[in-house]
Enzyme design. Structure first.
Site, PDB file in Angstrom:
ATOM      1  N   ASP A  31       0.862  -1.192   0.000  1.00 19.08           N
ATOM      2  CA  ASP A  31       0.000   0.000   0.000  1.00 19.08           C
ATOM      3  C   ASP A  31       0.891   1.233   0.000  1.00 19.08           C
ATOM      4  O   ASP A  31       1.914   1.269   0.695  1.00 19.08           O
ATOM      5  CB  ASP A  31      -0.907   0.012   1.240  1.00 19.08           C
ATOM      6  CG  ASP A  31      -2.090   0.941   1.050  1.00 19.08           C
ATOM      7  OD1 ASP A  31      -3.216   0.447   0.920  1.00 19.08           O
ATOM      8  OD2 ASP A  31      -1.887   2.182   1.004  1.00 19.08           O
ATOM      9  N   ARG A 151     -18.865  -8.422   3.080  1.00 26.12           N
ATOM     10  CA  ARG A 151     -19.453  -7.222   3.676  1.00 26.12           C
ATOM     11  C   ARG A 151     -18.576  -6.756   4.826  1.00 26.12           C
ATOM     12  O   ARG A 151     -18.027  -7.593   5.550  1.00 26.12           O
ATOM     13  CB  ARG A 151     -20.846  -7.537   4.259  1.00 26.12           C
ATOM     14  CG  ARG A 151     -21.891  -7.842   3.230  1.00 26.12           C
ATOM     15  CD  ARG A 151     -23.038  -8.574   3.881  1.00 26.12           C
ATOM     16  NE  ARG A 151     -22.585  -9.848   4.443  1.00 26.12           N
ATOM     17  CZ  ARG A 151     -23.348 -10.661   5.176  1.00 26.12           C
ATOM     18  NH1 ARG A 151     -24.588 -10.337   5.445  1.00 26.12           N
ATOM     19  NH2 ARG A 151     -22.871 -11.804   5.637  1.00 26.12           N
ATOM     20  N   GLU A 152     -18.459  -5.451   5.000  1.00 23.82           N
ATOM     21  CA  GLU A 152     -17.770  -4.944   6.176  1.00 23.82           C
ATOM     22  C   GLU A 152     -18.571  -5.377   7.398  1.00 23.82           C
ATOM     23  O   GLU A 152     -19.789  -5.461   7.355  1.00 23.82           O
ATOM     24  CB  GLU A 152     -17.677  -3.411   6.117  1.00 23.82           C
ATOM     25  CG  GLU A 152     -16.770  -2.937   5.007  1.00 23.82           C
ATOM     26  CD  GLU A 152     -16.736  -1.427   4.887  1.00 23.82           C
ATOM     27  OE1 GLU A 152     -16.967  -0.732   5.881  1.00 23.82           O
ATOM     28  OE2 GLU A 152     -16.477  -0.954   3.768  1.00 23.82           O
ATOM     29  N   LEU A 266     -34.537  -6.188   2.398  1.00 21.21           N
ATOM     30  CA  LEU A 266     -35.829  -5.499   2.274  1.00 21.21           C
ATOM     31  C   LEU A 266     -36.131  -4.751   3.568  1.00 21.21           C
ATOM     32  O   LEU A 266     -37.285  -4.516   3.905  1.00 21.21           O
ATOM     33  CB  LEU A 266     -36.944  -6.509   1.959  1.00 21.21           C
ATOM     34  CG  LEU A 266     -36.939  -7.065   0.531  1.00 21.21           C
ATOM     35  CD1 LEU A 266     -38.051  -8.091   0.342  1.00 21.21           C
ATOM     36  CD2 LEU A 266     -37.097  -5.937  -0.502  1.00 21.21           C
ATOM     37  N   CYS A 276     -19.539   1.324  -0.842  1.00 25.93           N
ATOM     38  CA  CYS A 276     -19.827   0.469  -1.995  1.00 25.93           C
ATOM     39  C   CYS A 276     -21.125   0.816  -2.732  1.00 25.93           C
ATOM     40  O   CYS A 276     -21.082   1.241  -3.884  1.00 25.93           O
ATOM     41  CB  CYS A 276     -19.856  -0.991  -1.558  1.00 25.93           C
ATOM     42  SG  CYS A 276     -18.310  -1.480  -0.792  1.00 25.93           S
ATOM     43  N   LYS A 336     -23.057   1.124   9.069  1.00 27.14           N
ATOM     44  CA  LYS A 336     -23.755  -0.041   9.594  1.00 27.14           C
ATOM     45  C   LYS A 336     -22.953  -0.534  10.799  1.00 27.14           C
ATOM     46  O   LYS A 336     -21.818  -0.083  11.015  1.00 27.14           O
ATOM     47  CB  LYS A 336     -23.895  -1.138   8.552  1.00 27.14           C
ATOM     48  CG  LYS A 336     -22.592  -1.766   8.129  1.00 27.14           C
ATOM     49  CD  LYS A 336     -22.878  -2.949   7.239  1.00 27.14           C
ATOM     50  CE  LYS A 336     -21.605  -3.666   6.881  1.00 27.14           C
ATOM     51  NZ  LYS A 336     -21.865  -4.884   6.131  1.00 27.14           N
ATOM     52  N   ARG A 343     -18.239   6.295   5.734  1.00 25.90           N
ATOM     53  CA  ARG A 343     -18.404   6.882   4.402  1.00 25.90           C
ATOM     54  C   ARG A 343     -19.880   6.887   4.004  1.00 25.90           C
ATOM     55  O   ARG A 343     -20.576   5.892   4.181  1.00 25.90           O
ATOM     56  CB  ARG A 343     -17.598   6.096   3.354  1.00 25.90           C
ATOM     57  CG  ARG A 343     -16.107   6.367   3.428  1.00 25.90           C
ATOM     58  CD  ARG A 343     -15.334   5.485   2.481  1.00 25.90           C
ATOM     59  NE  ARG A 343     -15.368   4.089   2.898  1.00 25.90           N
ATOM     60  CZ  ARG A 343     -14.863   3.078   2.186  1.00 25.90           C
ATOM     61  NH1 ARG A 343     -14.310   3.327   1.018  1.00 25.90           N
ATOM     62  NH2 ARG A 343     -14.922   1.845   2.630  1.00 25.90           N
TER      63      ARG A 343
HETATM   64  C1  UGA Z   1     -21.872  -4.473   0.166  1.00 26.19           C
HETATM   65  C2  UGA Z   1     -22.345  -5.856  -0.324  1.00 26.19           C
HETATM   66  O1  UGA Z   1     -23.349  -6.368   0.556  1.00 26.19           O
HETATM   67  C3  UGA Z   1     -21.160  -6.839  -0.385  1.00 26.19           C
HETATM   68  O2  UGA Z   1     -21.603  -8.088  -0.932  1.00 26.19           O
HETATM   69  C4  UGA Z   1     -20.072  -6.245  -1.289  1.00 26.19           C
HETATM   70  O3  UGA Z   1     -18.928  -7.072  -1.339  1.00 26.19           O
HETATM   71  C5  UGA Z   1     -19.654  -4.887  -0.727  1.00 26.19           C
HETATM   72  O4  UGA Z   1     -20.807  -4.022  -0.675  1.00 26.19           O
HETATM   73  C6  UGA Z   1     -18.606  -4.315  -1.643  1.00 26.19           C
HETATM   74  O5  UGA Z   1     -18.919  -4.040  -2.797  1.00 26.19           O
HETATM   75  O6  UGA Z   1     -17.448  -4.226  -1.231  1.00 26.19           O
HETATM   76  P1  UGA Z   1     -21.261  -3.444   2.574  1.00 26.19           P
HETATM   77  O7  UGA Z   1     -21.247  -2.137   1.858  1.00 26.19           O
HETATM   78  O8  UGA Z   1     -20.137  -3.818   3.472  1.00 26.19           O
HETATM   79  O9  UGA Z   1     -21.392  -4.657   1.513  1.00 26.19           O
HETATM   80  O10 UGA Z   1     -22.562  -3.479   3.489  1.00 26.19           O
HETATM   81  P2  UGA Z   1     -24.044  -4.092   3.411  1.00 26.19           P
HETATM   82  O11 UGA Z   1     -24.221  -5.037   4.522  1.00 26.19           O
HETATM   83  O12 UGA Z   1     -24.374  -4.573   2.059  1.00 26.19           O
HETATM   84  O13 UGA Z   1     -24.896  -2.790   3.742  1.00 26.19           O
HETATM   85  C7  UGA Z   1     -24.891  -1.645   2.881  1.00 26.19           C
HETATM   86  C8  UGA Z   1     -25.846  -0.587   3.404  1.00 26.19           C
HETATM   87  O14 UGA Z   1     -27.199  -0.995   3.188  1.00 26.19           O
HETATM   88  C9  UGA Z   1     -25.732  -0.313   4.915  1.00 26.19           C
HETATM   89  O15 UGA Z   1     -25.806   1.079   5.126  1.00 26.19           O
HETATM   90  C10 UGA Z   1     -26.934  -1.022   5.503  1.00 26.19           C
HETATM   91  O16 UGA Z   1     -27.363  -0.463   6.706  1.00 26.19           O
HETATM   92  C11 UGA Z   1     -27.951  -0.827   4.381  1.00 26.19           C
HETATM   93  N1  UGA Z   1     -29.052  -1.809   4.365  1.00 26.19           N
HETATM   94  C12 UGA Z   1     -28.790  -3.130   4.203  1.00 26.19           C
HETATM   95  C13 UGA Z   1     -30.357  -1.371   4.474  1.00 26.19           C
HETATM   96  O17 UGA Z   1     -30.628  -0.151   4.609  1.00 26.19           O
HETATM   97  N2  UGA Z   1     -31.376  -2.289   4.416  1.00 26.19           N
HETATM   98  C14 UGA Z   1     -31.129  -3.616   4.247  1.00 26.19           C
HETATM   99  O18 UGA Z   1     -32.114  -4.397   4.192  1.00 26.19           O
HETATM  100  C15 UGA Z   1     -29.810  -4.050   4.155  1.00 26.19           C
END
Ligand code: UGA
Length: 457
Positions: A31, A151-152, A266, A276, A336, A343
Site C-alpha cells: 500500500d 461485507r464490512e 428489504l 460500496c 452499519k 463513508r
Molecule cells: C456491500 C455488499 O453487501 C457486499 O456483498 C459487497 O462485497 C460490498 O458491498 C462491496 O462491494 O465491497 P457493505 O457495503 O459492506 O457490503 O454493506 P451491506 O451489509 O451490504 O450494507 C450496505 C448498506 O445498506 C448499509 O448502510 C446497511 O445499513 C444498508 N441496508 C442493508 C439497508 O438499509 N437495508 C437492508 O435491508 C440491508
C-alpha cells in the site's frame, strides 16, 4: 504454498492478506500509505473489523505476512491481487486511476506467466483495457477478474464461508490456478475462525463460478445494484405504509417469505451508505450511459435513497416543531454496525440536517467517531458515551444497529432524556417495548406520528 502480493490494504485487501497468510501462503501486502503498512506490520488492521487484528498478529508473528509500500515483491509473486480503491468521480463514474497505475506498476515487475487478479470493483470492460496496457508493456501476464462479495462487519466469515467465488478470464490455466488458491482457504476455515475468534459456520457450501472476464466484472456491480434496488424499493413501500397505517416490517416479512423474492435487504430505514452501494450504483449508471444504455431504475433507486435522511428528519420535525430550541441525539455514525467506516453514512447525514436546521445535535458511536469527525458540521457535539449523548435531549434517533443500542435500558433512558421521542431509523426495535416505558416510537413505515395522534409539543 504460493507467493502472493496484494496491492491495496483496505477492507478487501487486508482481509484477503490475513486469510491467505494464515492458510500458509507467503503474502506481501502493498500500500502506498506507509501509515497503513506500519500498522499492519505491528499486527493490527488500519480500521476496525471483528477478528482481523487476531489474524494479522498471527500472520505477522509467524513471518507469513509483511506489509510494504514497495512493489518489489511483485517480481517474485505467482499471483498478484489488485484490491485498490475505486472511488467515484464528481459525475458519478468510477475513478480508475489507482486501478491502472497499480496494474502498470506491478506488470512491469511481474514474472512471465504470473497472474494478475482484479478484485477491485470496476466497470465492465476495464479488464480488457488493463490487458491492452499489459501487452503494451510486453508482459505475458494473465488477467483474471475475481470480484469480492464480502461485507464490512462480517468480512472474515464472508470470505471463508462464501456463497460463490467468481473467477473470470480467458486463460483457462490461470482461471484454474486462481480457483485452486481459493480452494486452499476451504481447508483452513475452522482454524482461521479459531484464530480470529469468530463463529465457524456450519453447512455453508458455496460454489465456484467461472465466467468470461467481462461477465465477472458485470456480476459484481449487478449484485450490489440489485441489493441497493431492494433497499430503495422497501423504502418506497415504507413511505406508503406511513400514509396507510400499514407496517413495512410485517409487509416485507410476508413478501420476503416468497422464495422467489427473499427477505434479505428489504429492511426499510434511513437508506444505504458506505463505500460500496452509493458509488457502485452511480458507477453502473455511468457505465451504462457510456454504452448508450439508460438505467432509470437505478437513478430512481439513488433518488429514493438520498431522500431517506431528509424524510426521517421531516417527520421528526413535524413532531417536535421548530428545532431551534431542541436537542437531539443521533446514535450511530458508522454506515452499519460492526465497522468504523462512516463513508456516506446516513447517521452523519441526519446529524448534519438537524444541525443545519437549528437543533443542538449530540452524536455518539462506539467505533466510527474518528472517521466521521471531518464529515460532521463543526457545531455537531461529539460525545464520548451513550449516556452523555442522550442526557437532556428531546429526541433520540438510532441510526446504526450497534448491539450497545439494542441493549439499552429504555426505562433508564427515559429518565435521562428530557423529551420522549424515540426514532428507530432502522426499524429494529419492538414498538411495544419502547412504548411500554412511555416513549413515543417513530419508525420508518411503521407508525404515522400525525395520524396516530401523538401529541405535538
Ligand atoms: C456491500 C455488499 O453487501 C457486499 O456483498 C459487497 O462485497 C460490498 O458491498 C462491496 O462491494 O465491497 P457493505 O457495503 O459492506 O457490503 O454493506 P451491506 O451489509 O451490504 O450494507 C450496505 C448498506 O445498506 C448499509 O448502510 C446497511 O445499513 C444498508 N441496508 C442493508 C439497508 O438499509 N437495508 C437492508 O435491508 C440491508
Amino acid at each position: 504454498m504460493s507467493n502472493i502480493a496484494i496491492i491495496g490494504s483496505g477492507y478487501v485487501g487486508t482481509t484477503l492478506a490475513a486469510i491467505l497468510a494464515n492458510c500458509g501462503h507467503k503474502v506481501t501486502a502493498i500500500d502506498i500509505d506507509e501509515k497503513k503498512t506500519s500498522i499492519i506490520n505491528s499486527g493490527k488492521a488500519p480500521f476496525y473489523e471483528r477478528g482481523l487484528d487476531f489474524l494479522l498478529l498471527e500472520a505477522v508473528r509467524n513471518g507469513r505476512l509483511q506489509a510494504t509500500s514497495s512493489y518489489e515483491h511483485t517480481s517474485s509473486s505467482d499471483i498478484v491481487f489488485s484490491c485498490v480503491g475505486t472511488p467515484d468521480n464528481p459525475d458519478g463514474s468510477s475513478n480508475l486511476q489507482y486501478v491502472f497505475a497499480s496494474a502498470k506498476k506491478a506488470a512491469k515487475l511481474m514474472p512471465r506467466g504470473s497472474i494478475f487478479v482484479q478484485k477491485s470493483t470496476v466497470p465492465v470492460g476495464t479488464g480488457g483495457r488493463v490487458e491492452k496496457e499489459f501487452s503494451k508493456i510486453g508482459k505475458n501476464v494473465s488477467y483474471i477478474s475475481s470480484p469480492e462479495f464480502l461485507r464490512e462487519g462480517s468480512a472474515i466469515a464472508d470470505m471463508l464461508w462464501f456463497d460463490r467465488v467468481v473467477v473470470g478470464g480467458e486463460n483457462a490455466i490461470a482461471v484454474r490456478k486462481v480457483v485452486d488458491l481459493y480452494r486452499s482457504i476451504e481447508g483452513c476455515r475452522k482454524h482461521l475462525a479459531d484464530i480470529g475468534s469468530i463463529k465457524a459456520l456450519e453447512g455453508v457450501q458455496g460454489s465456484y463460478v467461472t465466467t468470461s472476464r467481462n461477465s465477472a466484472e458485470l456480476i459484481k456491480v449487478t449484485s450490489n445494484a440489485f441489493l441497493a434496488l431492494k433497499i430503495s424499493f422497501a423504502n418506497s413501500i415504507a413511505k406508503l405504509a406511513d400514509q396507510t397505517d400499514a407496517d413495512v416490517n410485517e409487509v416485507m416479512d410476508a413478501v420476503g417469505a416468497d422464495k422467489r423474492i427473499g427477505r434479505a435487504f428489504l429492511n426499510a430505514g434511513r437508506g444505504y451508505g458506505g463505500g460500496c452501494f452509493p458509488k457502485d450504483v452511480s458507477g453502473l449508471i455511468a457505465s451504462a450511459t457510456e454504452h448508450s444504455v439508460d438505467m432509470p431504475i437505478m437513478t430512481a433507486a439513488t433518488e429514493v435513497n438520498e431522500s431517506m435522511p431528509g424524510y426521517i428528519a421531516n417527520r421528526v420535525m413535524k413532531h417536535l416543531g421548530a428545532l431551534d430550541s431542541k436537542k437531539v441525539a443521533i446514535l450511530g455514525l458508522a454506515f452499519k454496525a460492526g465497522t468504523s467506516d462512516s463513508r456516506r453514512s446516513p447517521g452523519v447525514a441526519l446529524a448534519n440536517i438537524f444541525d443545519h436546521d437549528g437543533a443542538e445535535v449530540r452524536v455518539y458511536d462506539p467505533r466510527a467517531v474518528s472517521e466521521a469527525r471531518n464529515d460532521l458540521r463543526k457545531t455537531v457535539f461529539i460525545c464520548a458515551s451513550l449516556q452523555e449523548a442522550i442526557s437532556g435531549v428531546d429526541a433520540i434517533l438510532v441510526a446504526t444497529e450497534w448491539q450497545e443500542f439494542l441493549d439499552m435500558d429504555f426505562s433508564k433512558l427515559k429518565g435521562i432524556m428530557k423529551g420522549n421521542l424515540f426514532v428507530d431509523c432502522q426499524n429494529i426495535y419492538s414498538i411495544a417495548r419502547i412504548e411500554s416505558v412511555g416513549l413515543n416510537y417513530l419508525g420508518v413505515g411503521r407508525r404515522g406520528v400525525i395520524k396516530e395522534g401523538i401529541n405535538h409539543e
